[in-house]
Write a protein that holds these residues in place. Structure first.
Motif, mmCIF file in Angstrom:
data_model
loop_
_atom_site.group_PDB
_atom_site.id
_atom_site.type_symbol
_atom_site.label_atom_id
_atom_site.label_comp_id
_atom_site.label_asym_id
_atom_site.label_seq_id
_atom_site.Cartn_x
_atom_site.Cartn_y
_atom_site.Cartn_z
ATOM 1 N N ALA A 101 18.434 14.375 28.641
ATOM 2 C CA ALA A 101 18.231 12.920 28.609
ATOM 3 C C ALA A 101 16.748 12.566 28.699
ATOM 4 C CB ALA A 101 19.001 12.257 29.743
ATOM 5 N N GLY A 102 15.880 13.576 28.859
ATOM 6 C CA GLY A 102 14.447 13.321 28.839
ATOM 7 C C GLY A 102 13.761 13.258 30.176
ATOM 8 N N TYR A 103 14.464 13.634 31.248
ATOM 9 C CA TYR A 103 13.854 13.572 32.570
ATOM 10 C C TYR A 103 13.218 14.908 32.951
ATOM 11 C CZ TYR A 103 16.670 9.343 32.960
ATOM 12 O OH TYR A 103 17.228 8.121 32.732
ATOM 13 N N GLU A 104 12.202 14.838 33.782
ATOM 14 C CA GLU A 104 11.632 16.043 34.396
ATOM 15 C C GLU A 104 12.422 16.313 35.665
ATOM 16 O OE1 GLU A 104 7.499 17.494 36.587
ATOM 17 O OE2 GLU A 104 7.424 15.873 35.102
ATOM 18 N N VAL A 105 12.955 17.525 35.800
ATOM 19 C CA VAL A 105 13.909 17.801 36.869
ATOM 20 C C VAL A 105 13.430 18.939 37.758
ATOM 21 C CG1 VAL A 105 16.313 18.335 37.429
ATOM 22 C CG2 VAL A 105 15.777 17.075 35.328
ATOM 23 N N GLY A 106 13.533 18.709 39.063
ATOM 24 C CA GLY A 106 13.332 19.762 40.042
ATOM 25 C C GLY A 106 14.651 20.077 40.710
ATOM 26 N N GLU A 107 14.830 21.336 41.144
ATOM 27 C CA GLU A 107 16.089 21.750 41.752
ATOM 28 C C GLU A 107 15.867 22.256 43.167
ATOM 29 O OE1 GLU A 107 18.732 24.284 39.474
ATOM 30 O OE2 GLU A 107 17.623 23.832 37.635
ATOM 31 N N ALA A 108 16.826 21.952 44.034
ATOM 32 C CA ALA A 108 16.819 22.480 45.396
ATOM 33 C C ALA A 108 18.242 22.860 45.767
ATOM 34 C CB ALA A 108 16.274 21.437 46.382
ATOM 35 N N GLU A 109 18.398 24.066 46.337
ATOM 36 C CA GLU A 109 19.738 24.552 46.672
ATOM 37 C C GLU A 109 20.099 24.295 48.132
ATOM 38 O OE1 GLU A 109 16.892 27.658 47.910
ATOM 39 O OE2 GLU A 109 17.127 26.361 46.145
ATOM 40 N N SER A 110 19.170 23.721 48.885
ATOM 41 C CA SER A 110 19.428 23.466 50.303
ATOM 42 C C SER A 110 18.606 22.268 50.756
ATOM 43 C CB SER A 110 19.048 24.687 51.142
ATOM 44 O OG SER A 110 17.642 24.897 51.090
ATOM 45 N N GLY A 111 18.941 21.766 51.946
ATOM 46 C CA GLY A 111 18.171 20.672 52.505
ATOM 47 C C GLY A 111 16.741 21.071 52.783
ATOM 48 N N GLU A 112 16.548 22.300 53.257
ATOM 49 C CA GLU A 112 15.199 22.780 53.539
ATOM 50 C C GLU A 112 14.359 22.833 52.269
ATOM 51 O OE1 GLU A 112 17.897 24.414 56.739
ATOM 52 O OE2 GLU A 112 17.999 24.058 54.579
ATOM 53 N N ALA A 113 14.953 23.340 51.185
ATOM 54 C CA ALA A 113 14.227 23.404 49.915
ATOM 55 C C ALA A 113 13.911 22.001 49.396
ATOM 56 C CB ALA A 113 15.049 24.179 48.882
ATOM 57 N N ALA A 114 14.840 21.068 49.608
ATOM 58 C CA ALA A 114 14.609 19.693 49.165
ATOM 59 C C ALA A 114 13.432 19.078 49.895
ATOM 60 C CB ALA A 114 15.866 18.850 49.392
ATOM 61 N N LEU A 115 13.365 19.264 51.197
ATOM 62 C CA LEU A 115 12.262 18.697 51.975
ATOM 63 C C LEU A 115 10.924 19.275 51.531
ATOM 64 C CD1 LEU A 115 13.776 18.604 55.594
ATOM 65 C CD2 LEU A 115 13.699 16.796 53.870
ATOM 66 N N ALA A 116 10.915 20.557 51.182
ATOM 67 C CA ALA A 116 9.673 21.184 50.725
ATOM 68 C C ALA A 116 9.239 20.638 49.371
ATOM 69 C CB ALA A 116 9.861 22.705 50.650
ATOM 70 N N LEU A 117 10.206 20.313 48.509
ATOM 71 C CA LEU A 117 9.888 19.833 47.168
ATOM 72 C C LEU A 117 9.491 18.357 47.128
ATOM 73 C CD1 LEU A 117 12.421 21.400 44.616
ATOM 74 C CD2 LEU A 117 9.937 21.368 44.452
ATOM 75 N N LEU A 118 9.929 17.594 48.107
ATOM 76 C CA LEU A 118 9.692 16.148 48.068
ATOM 77 C C LEU A 118 8.217 15.810 47.933
ATOM 78 C CD1 LEU A 118 12.212 14.815 50.743
ATOM 79 C CD2 LEU A 118 12.198 14.258 48.297
ATOM 80 N N THR A 119 7.380 16.491 48.695
ATOM 81 C CA THR A 119 5.957 16.148 48.708
ATOM 82 C C THR A 119 5.228 16.662 47.470
ATOM 83 O OG1 THR A 119 5.548 18.111 50.062
ATOM 84 C CG2 THR A 119 5.818 16.017 51.220
ATOM 85 N N THR A 120 5.735 17.734 46.858
ATOM 86 C CA THR A 120 5.058 18.270 45.673
ATOM 87 C C THR A 120 5.565 17.620 44.390
ATOM 88 O OG1 THR A 120 6.660 20.093 45.613
ATOM 89 C CG2 THR A 120 4.576 20.483 46.755
ATOM 90 N N LEU A 121 6.871 17.380 44.294
ATOM 91 C CA LEU A 121 7.439 16.780 43.089
ATOM 92 C C LEU A 121 7.260 15.267 43.059
ATOM 93 C CD1 LEU A 121 9.096 17.287 40.475
ATOM 94 C CD2 LEU A 121 11.164 16.903 41.835
ATOM 95 N N ARG A 122 7.319 14.624 44.239
ATOM 96 C CA ARG A 122 7.249 13.162 44.336
ATOM 97 C C ARG A 122 8.251 12.517 43.374
ATOM 98 N NH1 ARG A 122 5.079 11.735 48.910
ATOM 99 N NH2 ARG A 122 4.804 9.651 48.045
#
Length: 237
Positions: free
Chosen positions: A28-49
């Protein structure tokens, strides 16, 4: 903002579901990041924004509710769509109370998820346009800066809370029906129920009312919806 610049973070512990969602979002044209856990999600939030977070509630370790709470405490801008299983009504309400914008029940059609995301982004862009400020009593909604002041102190609002408040202040004294508000804020193709709206109204009251149990701004119109009490409200050009 162009859709191909929009970033979506998919937080889902089941790899097959996560990849299925990601592939459809990428097509659909979006840039997507993936996280398999809550910990991984928290780590990605600040870098992916991310602009949007698709968040499964049933995660190992740090669960989805905790991730949602962290998002709202640290970065109110992203739109959050929860993924829940059938029968998890308590979790749905809890997630909405913590600041999620919407939810979808598994299993779901990925095209419906994309439609929800597009509708939410259109809504955000629509409600952010214009250079008008609204004043009502001790409240000052500055739409040029996208912020709310209460007694000259900034109040953090989620994108959905901001959209609801702007809709209210644009329609002082008008009884707004629940379906009308859902269509305006969540999109005309929204298939959720009115409890989503009611939870967001409750959260908004807690932020702007001096006594949320006896609201002076957001009045309930029994059997219909809500009405913004104008009081001394006025619109500034």
């Amino acid at each position: 903002m162009h859709e191909n610049k929009i970033k979506v973070l998919v937080v889902e512990d089941e790899a097959s579901i996560r990849r299925f969602i990601t592939l459809n979002l990428e097509m659909a044209g979006y840039e997507v990041g993936e996280a398999e856990s809550g910990e991984a999600a928290l780590a990605l939030l600040t870098t992916l924004r991310p602009d949007v977070v698709v968040l499964d509630l049933m995660l190992p370790g740090i669960n989805g509710l905790e991730v949602c709470q962290h998002i709202r405490e640290t970065m109110p801008e992203p739109l959050v769509i929860m993924l829940t299983a059938k029968g998890q009504d308590t979790d749905k309400i809890m997630g909405l109370e913590l600041g999620a914008d919407d939810y979808m029940v598994k299993p779901f059609n990925p095209f419906e998820l994309i439609a929800r995301i597009k509708a939410m982004l259109r809504r955000r862009n629509r409600f952010e346009t214009g250079k008008t400020a609204y004043v009502c009593g001790d409240l000052h909604l500055d739409t040029a800066a996208n912020k709310l002041l209460k007694n000259d102190m900034e109040v953090e609002l989620t994108p959905t809370e901001y959209s609801l408040l702007k809709m209210f202040m644009e329609n002082p004294g008008k009884a707004l029906k629940r379906d009308e508000m859902l269509n305006a804020v969540w999109g005309e193709d929204y298939f959720g129920d009115t409890k989503t709206l009611d939870v967001h109204i409750r959260r908004l009251r807690e932020k702007i009312e001096d006594n949320p149990s006896e609201p002076q701004h957001i009045k309930t119109v029994w059997g219909s919806g809500y009405r913004w009490q104008p009081q001394s409200g006025r619109r500034l050009p």
